[in-house]
Motif scaffolding. Structure first.
Motif, PDB file in Angstrom:
ATOM      1  N   GLN A  66       0.822  -1.199   0.000  1.00 46.48           N
ATOM      2  CA  GLN A  66       0.000   0.000   0.000  1.00 46.48           C
ATOM      3  C   GLN A  66       0.863   1.259   0.000  1.00 46.48           C
ATOM      4  O   GLN A  66       0.574   2.230  -0.716  1.00 46.48           O
ATOM      5  CB  GLN A  66      -0.919  -0.009   1.238  1.00 46.48           C
ATOM      6  N   ALA A  67       1.939   1.248   0.795  1.00 50.14           N
ATOM      7  CA  ALA A  67       2.831   2.412   0.836  1.00 50.14           C
ATOM      8  C   ALA A  67       3.487   2.642  -0.525  1.00 50.14           C
ATOM      9  O   ALA A  67       3.588   3.787  -0.998  1.00 50.14           O
ATOM     10  CB  ALA A  67       3.896   2.203   1.904  1.00 50.14           C
ATOM     11  N   ARG A 103       2.306   1.680  -3.421  1.00 49.85           N
ATOM     12  CA  ARG A 103       1.257   2.112  -4.372  1.00 49.85           C
ATOM     13  C   ARG A 103       1.036   3.622  -4.259  1.00 49.85           C
ATOM     14  O   ARG A 103       0.974   4.324  -5.275  1.00 49.85           O
ATOM     15  CB  ARG A 103      -0.043   1.358  -4.088  1.00 49.85           C
ATOM     16  N   VAL A 104       0.921   4.122  -3.019  1.00 50.11           N
ATOM     17  CA  VAL A 104       0.705   5.565  -2.819  1.00 50.11           C
ATOM     18  C   VAL A 104       1.864   6.363  -3.406  1.00 50.11           C
ATOM     19  O   VAL A 104       1.670   7.364  -4.106  1.00 50.11           O
ATOM     20  CB  VAL A 104       0.532   5.873  -1.317  1.00 50.11           C
ATOM     21  N   LEU A 105       3.095   5.908  -3.126  1.00 50.34           N
ATOM     22  CA  LEU A 105       4.274   6.616  -3.624  1.00 50.34           C
ATOM     23  C   LEU A 105       4.309   6.638  -5.147  1.00 50.34           C
ATOM     24  O   LEU A 105       4.549   7.688  -5.769  1.00 50.34           O
ATOM     25  CB  LEU A 105       5.539   5.951  -3.078  1.00 50.34           C
ATOM     26  N   GLU A 137       1.825   6.148  -7.327  1.00 54.08           N
ATOM     27  CA  GLU A 137       0.715   6.887  -7.931  1.00 54.08           C
ATOM     28  C   GLU A 137       0.948   8.386  -7.840  1.00 54.08           C
ATOM     29  O   GLU A 137       0.510   9.151  -8.709  1.00 54.08           O
ATOM     30  CB  GLU A 137      -0.598   6.481  -7.253  1.00 54.08           C
ATOM     31  N   LYS A 138       1.657   8.832  -6.789  1.00 49.80           N
ATOM     32  CA  LYS A 138       2.031  10.246  -6.715  1.00 49.80           C
ATOM     33  C   LYS A 138       2.994  10.622  -7.836  1.00 49.80           C
ATOM     34  O   LYS A 138       3.067  11.777  -8.253  1.00 49.80           O
ATOM     35  CB  LYS A 138       2.672  10.551  -5.359  1.00 49.80           C
ATOM     36  N   GLU A 174       0.842   3.955 -12.813  1.00 52.26           N
ATOM     37  CA  GLU A 174      -0.319   3.111 -12.539  1.00 52.26           C
ATOM     38  C   GLU A 174       0.141   1.752 -12.040  1.00 52.26           C
ATOM     39  O   GLU A 174       0.996   1.107 -12.654  1.00 52.26           O
ATOM     40  CB  GLU A 174      -1.161   2.924 -13.801  1.00 52.26           C
ATOM     41  N   GLU A 193      -1.120  -6.383  -7.736  1.00 54.16           N
ATOM     42  CA  GLU A 193      -0.287  -6.668  -6.574  1.00 54.16           C
ATOM     43  C   GLU A 193      -0.276  -8.170  -6.337  1.00 54.16           C
ATOM     44  O   GLU A 193      -1.220  -8.872  -6.692  1.00 54.16           O
ATOM     45  CB  GLU A 193      -0.830  -5.966  -5.320  1.00 54.16           C
TER      46      GLU A 193
END
Length: 567
Positions: free
Chosen positions: A11-12, A14-16, A18-19, A23, A27
């Motif tokens: 999750q961490a 993915r957030v990084l 996507e910022k 895309e 996972e």
């Protein structure tokens, strides 16, 4: 594509990502799913850990490389060492980043890899990959920007990151980034080595002069200026001669080991009571070998000092006099006890998770077995009723539904058996072509639905589990006929260099694909029977590919041991 056992880590990431405008297509929490999804989706980049359950990260990388995958692979792992970085490089990974590194480094690595560059920081490879051909030291220094040179001078003079940030009107984080770049560009492992490079190249003016004076005639008597240089370095460091005797150390070294100079000056590693005797001897041998080769070294040490146990990362770099002759080793120490504790906790969490997963899988297996027995009892009862009502269409429909449920349960039970490692193959030497033709004929006795097209195969005998191969073939035929009214089966075999054969079986649509049977652009959850087929293919050192192209519906490749021809 992200592959890491820990959902929070995924999750961490993915957030990084996507910022960064990227895309995340999928996972995976284990290596087998990562391999399958990467083959299916062909993402531009796979970011994966090495410690993946069911199939390790290195094996995932090797298999993707062997199969000609165009997906780039970036390893993000807690196993930060030259050994693992070198293994990743040799296995075909495109990049390597430690989970202990700043998040900026992960962003730099992702951007670099996606732009076609490899990303292996020099400090992670160390001496594992000397073939990369580092630049001459003078050329490395000339490659530094004016700001990087300024930061190097400040660091070499013992200034902290905060002091440098205040002086240059930068943030602490930016200074850390510059420090990281300096370590990479100068192929240095530590701040101590950066200082040594600065001294060696006369970048510090009077400091370099003081250092050269201290080396004069290899005298063990050092002046106050040289001691001051040692003390401004904010790390425990010591200078040992070629035989390993400690000649000088800084105040941070004395504080770090809680000793006074008289306890350590003039003593070798094997004279110290910090280490267990065997560890001290091994450490001393490592030191002497590094002196003999005139190369830097690094290793982890366990230190027992005044009732306290600590794990240290220790490094040594060659230290030369003004004439360039090796004088000894400049040694530094870093306490990594906290990292070790975190690693132990992570390992415990992983083992606990594996235990829970195994218990859950065993439970599901038991439930499935009970359900199977219940269905058998129900079918027997229905058979008795059917004898009294032979024309009942409702009973026939219920019986057919029960048969379908039994088949689904059998597939799920096989998947559970694969998970716990209880499903074993029983190979026999067989003619692959004949085995395939016989199974197709049994599946479609009239030959109205499936057409077999085969070339003359010179080698076609191999060791294979006939029961499992027939099961895979039936699953694929059923899958194909859901897409098209008429199938074509093509077979071929390739003789490999080793005593193996690569068996290739393709399913093609001989007639137009049924309306609505085209594959979706977005990935969908595969059916359990196809998952089982893919897992069995992996067990046979092969793969099952379900292409997006409509003319080919399935491709099965198996690497099988060659069998001698029957006499």
């Amino acid at each position: 594509m992200l592959a890491d056992e820990q959902p929070l880590v995924r999750q961490a990431m993915r957030v990084l990502l996507e910022k960064e405008g990227l895309e995340v297509a999928a996972e995976a929490g284990n290596g087998q799913d990562a391999l399958h999804l990467t083959r299916q989706l062909e993402p531009d980049l796979l970011i994966l850990d090495l410690s993946l359950p069911r199939l390790g990260g290195l094996e995932v990388i090797r298999r993707l490389l062997q199969q000609g995958s165009r997906t780039r692979t970036l390893v993000l792992t807690a196993q930060d060492s030259e050994h693992f970085a070198g293994l990743c490089l040799q296995s075909g990974a495109t990049g390597f980043v430690s989970k202990q590194a700043p998040l900026d480094e992960l962003g730099d690595a992702v951007r670099g890899v996606l732009h076609g560059r490899s990303y292996f920081p020099a400090h992670s490879l160390g001496s594992v990959a000397p073939q990369l051909g580092p630049l001459d030291e003078q050329e490395q220094l000339r490659s530094l920007s004016p700001r990087e040179l300024t930061v190097l001078r400040y660091l070499a003079n013992g200034r902290s990151n905060k002091d440098i940030a205040d002086e240059l009107a930068l943030s602490d984080r930016t200074v850390s980034t510059y420090k990281k770049r300096l370590l990479d560009k100068l192929h240095a492992d530590s701040l101590v080595e950066l200082v040594e490079i600065a001294w060696r190249n006369g970048m510090l003016g009077s400091l370099a002069l003081a250092a050269n004076l201290a080396h004069e005639a290899d005298s063990p008597e050092y002046g106050a200026s040289f001691r001051e240089i040692f003390d401004i370095i904010p790390l425990p460091i010591a200078l040992r001669d070629r035989e390993g005797y400690l000649l000088i150390c800084n105040r941070h070294y004395l504080e770090f080991f809680d000793v006074v100079p008289e306890e350590v000056i003039g003593k070798r590693i094997i004279d110290s009571n910090f280490f267990e005797p065997e560890d001290a001897l091994h450490f001393y041998q490592t030191y002497l070998q590094a002196v003999e080769r005139e190369e830097p070294y690094r290793r982890e040490l366990v230190v027992h000092n005044k009732g306290r146990r600590r794990v240290l990362s220790h490094s040594g770099i060659p230290y030369r006099n003004a004439e360039g002759r090796l004088f000894g080793m400049l040694c530094s120490y870093l306490d990594i006890s906290g990292h070790e504790q975190e690693l132990v906790m992570l390992r415990q969490a992983r083992e606990r998770g594996e235990s829970i997963r195994h218990a859950r899988t065993q439970f599901l297996h038991g439930v499935g077995q009970d359900f199977q027995r219940t269905l058998v009892d129900v079918q027997r009862a229905l058979a008795q009723v059917a004898r009294k009502l032979p024309d009942s269409s409702a009973l026939r429909q219920v019986s057919a539904s029960l048969g379908g449920m039994q088949g689904q349960l059998a597939i799920l039970d096989d998947l559970v058996q694969l998970d716990i490692g209880a499903l074993l193959l029983t190979p026999r030497p067989l003619d692959l072509e004949r085995l395939t033709v016989e199974e197709v004929a049994a599946f479609d006795p009239q030959g109205h639905l499936v057409v077999v097209e085969t070339a003359v195969l010179s080698e076609r005998r191999a060791w294979i589990d006939p029961q499992r191969y027939r099961q895979m073939l039936r699953i694929l035929l059923e899958h194909g006929l859901e897409k098209t009214p008429r199938l074509q089966v093509r077979m071929s075999v390739e003789e490999l260099v080793s005593a193996d054969l690569q068996w290739r079986l393709e399913l093609h649509a001989e007639e137009p694909v049924c309306p609505g049977a085209s594959r979706l652009a977005e990935p969908v959850t595969p059916q359990p029977r196809l998952v089982l087929c893919q897992r069995l293919a992996t067990l046979m050192d092969g793969e099952l590919v379900l292409p997006d192209r409509t003319e080919m519906l399935a491709l099965l490749r198996l690497r099988l041991p060659r069998a001698m021809k029957a006499v």
